[in-house]
Design a protein around this motif. Structure first.
Motif, short mmCIF file in Angstrom:
data_model
loop_
_atom_site.label_atom_id
_atom_site.label_comp_id
_atom_site.label_asym_id
_atom_site.label_seq_id
_atom_site.Cartn_x
_atom_site.Cartn_y
_atom_site.Cartn_z
N MET A 119 0.32 50.42 11.41
CA MET A 119 0.89 49.11 11.14
C MET A 119 -0.01 48.36 10.16
N PRO A 120 0.55 47.81 9.09
CA PRO A 120 -0.27 47.10 8.11
C PRO A 120 -1.07 45.97 8.74
N ALA A 121 -2.26 45.75 8.22
CA ALA A 121 -3.05 44.61 8.69
C ALA A 121 -2.46 43.31 8.19
N VAL A 122 -1.86 43.36 6.99
CA VAL A 122 -1.28 42.17 6.37
C VAL A 122 -0.01 42.55 5.64
N ILE A 123 1.00 41.71 5.77
CA ILE A 123 2.19 41.77 4.94
C ILE A 123 2.23 40.47 4.14
N TYR A 124 2.47 40.57 2.87
CA TYR A 124 2.38 39.38 2.03
C TYR A 124 3.49 39.41 0.97
N GLY A 125 3.70 38.27 0.33
CA GLY A 125 4.74 38.20 -0.70
C GLY A 125 4.51 37.07 -1.66
N ASP A 126 5.50 36.82 -2.47
CA ASP A 126 5.41 35.77 -3.49
C ASP A 126 5.85 34.42 -2.94
N THR A 127 5.56 33.37 -3.72
CA THR A 127 5.79 31.99 -3.29
C THR A 127 6.37 31.17 -4.42
N ASN A 128 7.32 30.31 -4.08
CA ASN A 128 7.80 29.29 -5.01
C ASN A 128 7.28 27.92 -4.58
N ILE A 129 7.06 27.04 -5.55
CA ILE A 129 6.68 25.66 -5.27
C ILE A 129 7.95 24.82 -5.25
N VAL A 130 8.11 23.99 -4.20
CA VAL A 130 9.31 23.16 -4.09
C VAL A 130 8.91 21.69 -3.91
N ASP A 131 9.87 20.81 -4.20
CA ASP A 131 9.64 19.38 -3.94
C ASP A 131 10.15 19.03 -2.55
N ALA A 132 10.06 17.76 -2.18
CA ALA A 132 10.43 17.33 -0.83
C ALA A 132 11.90 17.58 -0.51
N GLU A 133 12.74 17.66 -1.54
CA GLU A 133 14.16 17.94 -1.33
C GLU A 133 14.47 19.43 -1.28
N GLY A 134 13.44 20.26 -1.47
CA GLY A 134 13.65 21.70 -1.43
C GLY A 134 14.01 22.31 -2.77
N LYS A 135 14.01 21.51 -3.82
CA LYS A 135 14.31 22.03 -5.15
C LYS A 135 13.14 22.87 -5.65
N ILE A 136 13.45 24.08 -6.13
CA ILE A 136 12.41 24.95 -6.64
C ILE A 136 11.92 24.42 -7.98
N LEU A 137 10.63 24.12 -8.03
CA LEU A 137 10.04 23.58 -9.26
C LEU A 137 9.56 24.69 -10.19
N ARG A 138 8.96 25.73 -9.58
CA ARG A 138 8.41 26.83 -10.39
C ARG A 138 7.86 27.88 -9.43
N PRO A 139 7.67 29.10 -9.91
CA PRO A 139 6.92 30.07 -9.11
C PRO A 139 5.45 29.63 -9.03
N ARG A 140 4.79 29.98 -7.96
CA ARG A 140 3.36 29.69 -7.86
C ARG A 140 2.63 30.35 -9.04
N HIS A 141 1.64 29.64 -9.63
CA HIS A 141 1.03 30.14 -10.87
C HIS A 141 0.23 31.41 -10.65
N LEU A 142 -0.23 31.66 -9.43
CA LEU A 142 -0.87 32.92 -9.09
C LEU A 142 0.14 33.77 -8.32
N SER A 143 0.48 34.92 -8.84
CA SER A 143 1.48 35.76 -8.19
C SER A 143 0.80 36.85 -7.36
N ALA A 144 1.47 37.25 -6.31
CA ALA A 144 0.92 38.27 -5.42
C ALA A 144 0.90 39.62 -6.11
N PRO A 145 -0.24 40.29 -6.14
CA PRO A 145 -0.32 41.60 -6.82
C PRO A 145 0.34 42.70 -5.99
N THR A 146 0.69 43.78 -6.65
CA THR A 146 1.27 44.92 -5.95
C THR A 146 0.25 45.54 -5.01
N HIS A 147 -0.99 45.60 -5.45
CA HIS A 147 -2.07 46.15 -4.63
C HIS A 147 -3.07 45.04 -4.36
#
Length: 259
Positions: A119-147
């Motif tokens: 079983m993996p020690a960690v499962i991780y993924g990408d993130t979007n930045i949203v405002d208080a209304e839930g509108k997606i503003l942009r992807p997080r400037h640091l993206s999750a690497p494949t490795h």
């Protein structure tokens, strides 16, 4: 497989409802939701009690609620870790949201496709930045690497805390360091990944975006203090020369970006 979500709240009545809604809409059937409140004196607990009642009356979500004074957000997170009973635990704080209805199903799939004893020690993924209304503003400037490894974070916190699902048996023994006020999450993630490396357990990337991160969090409000603490965290884990070299690189990259 149960997944534990920990939500920390304090005077969060304005931003909490979308967080709770994003958990309730999940199509995954085995969820423990732990809400650790810092003795809020606004309407936060009324919202939490209504949510727990709704879940208790026929939802697939088991809700655990604690409301008492604490020594800050990371003290509250340690309380959440000790109450987590799922195979994996993730911190989804007030204002943050699971990306869509199948987020936890996608996380669980990363475990189901592997042998149980690996079983993996960690499962991780990408993130979007949203405002208080839930509108997606942009992807997080640091993206999750494949490795990913613990050494990856010398280039910055490549995986957002809200997109980092740690095996609970490992995470519970890696407490948040309360000496840090704004960057104990960075230190905690690195130490969890170091333990994964010691145990030779994989870190697995889930498909797609798994978290929507509210732009106006505590780290954003205390940006300078957070950066100073992150420097100290990097010094501790990566040493002086590596840390200074990486920060020179950060400064040069920022300079070119501003031109």
């Amino acid at each position: 497989m149960v997944i534990s979500l920990v939500t920390i709240t304090f005077r969060a009545e304005r931003v909490l409802p979308p967080t709770l809604h994003s958990v309730m809409m999940q199509d995954y059937a085995h969820i423990q939701h732990i809400i650790i409140d810092g003795a809020s004196d606004d309407g936060t607990m009324e919202i939490v009690r209504a949510y727990k009642q709704q879940c208790d009356e026929g939802s697939h979500i088991s809700v655990c609620v604690v409301s008492e004074p604490d020594r800050g957000i990371y003290d509250a997170m340690n309380k959440g870790l000790q109450r987590a009973t799922g195979s994996y635990v993730c911190f989804l704080n007030a204002g943050d949201r699971l990306a869509d209805a199948n987020t936890l199903s996608r996380v669980a799939f990363c475990v189901e496709r592997l042998e149980h004893n690996n079983m993996p020690a960690v499962i991780y993924g990408d993130t979007n930045i949203v405002d208080a209304e839930g509108k997606i503003l942009r992807p997080r400037h640091l993206s999750a690497p494949t490795h990913l490894s613990w050494r990856s974070f010398k280039r910055g916190m490549l995986v957002c805390h809200q997109a980092f699902y740690a095996r609970t048996d490992i995470a519970r023994n890696v407490k948040y360091d309360l000496r840090y006020r704004y960057s104990a999450d960075v230190d905690w993630c690195i130490r969890v990944m170091k333990e994964a490396d010691r145990l030779r357990l994989p870190l697995v990337k889930a498909e797609g975006v798994v978290a929507h991160y509210l732009e106006e969090g505590a780290t954003t409000e205390h940006h300078k203090e957070s950066l100073k603490e992150r420097f100290q965290v990097m010094l501790h884990h990566y040493g002086f020369l590596t840390t200074v070299a990486m920060h020179i690189g950060f400064a040069v990259a920022k300079l070119f970006k501003l031109r």
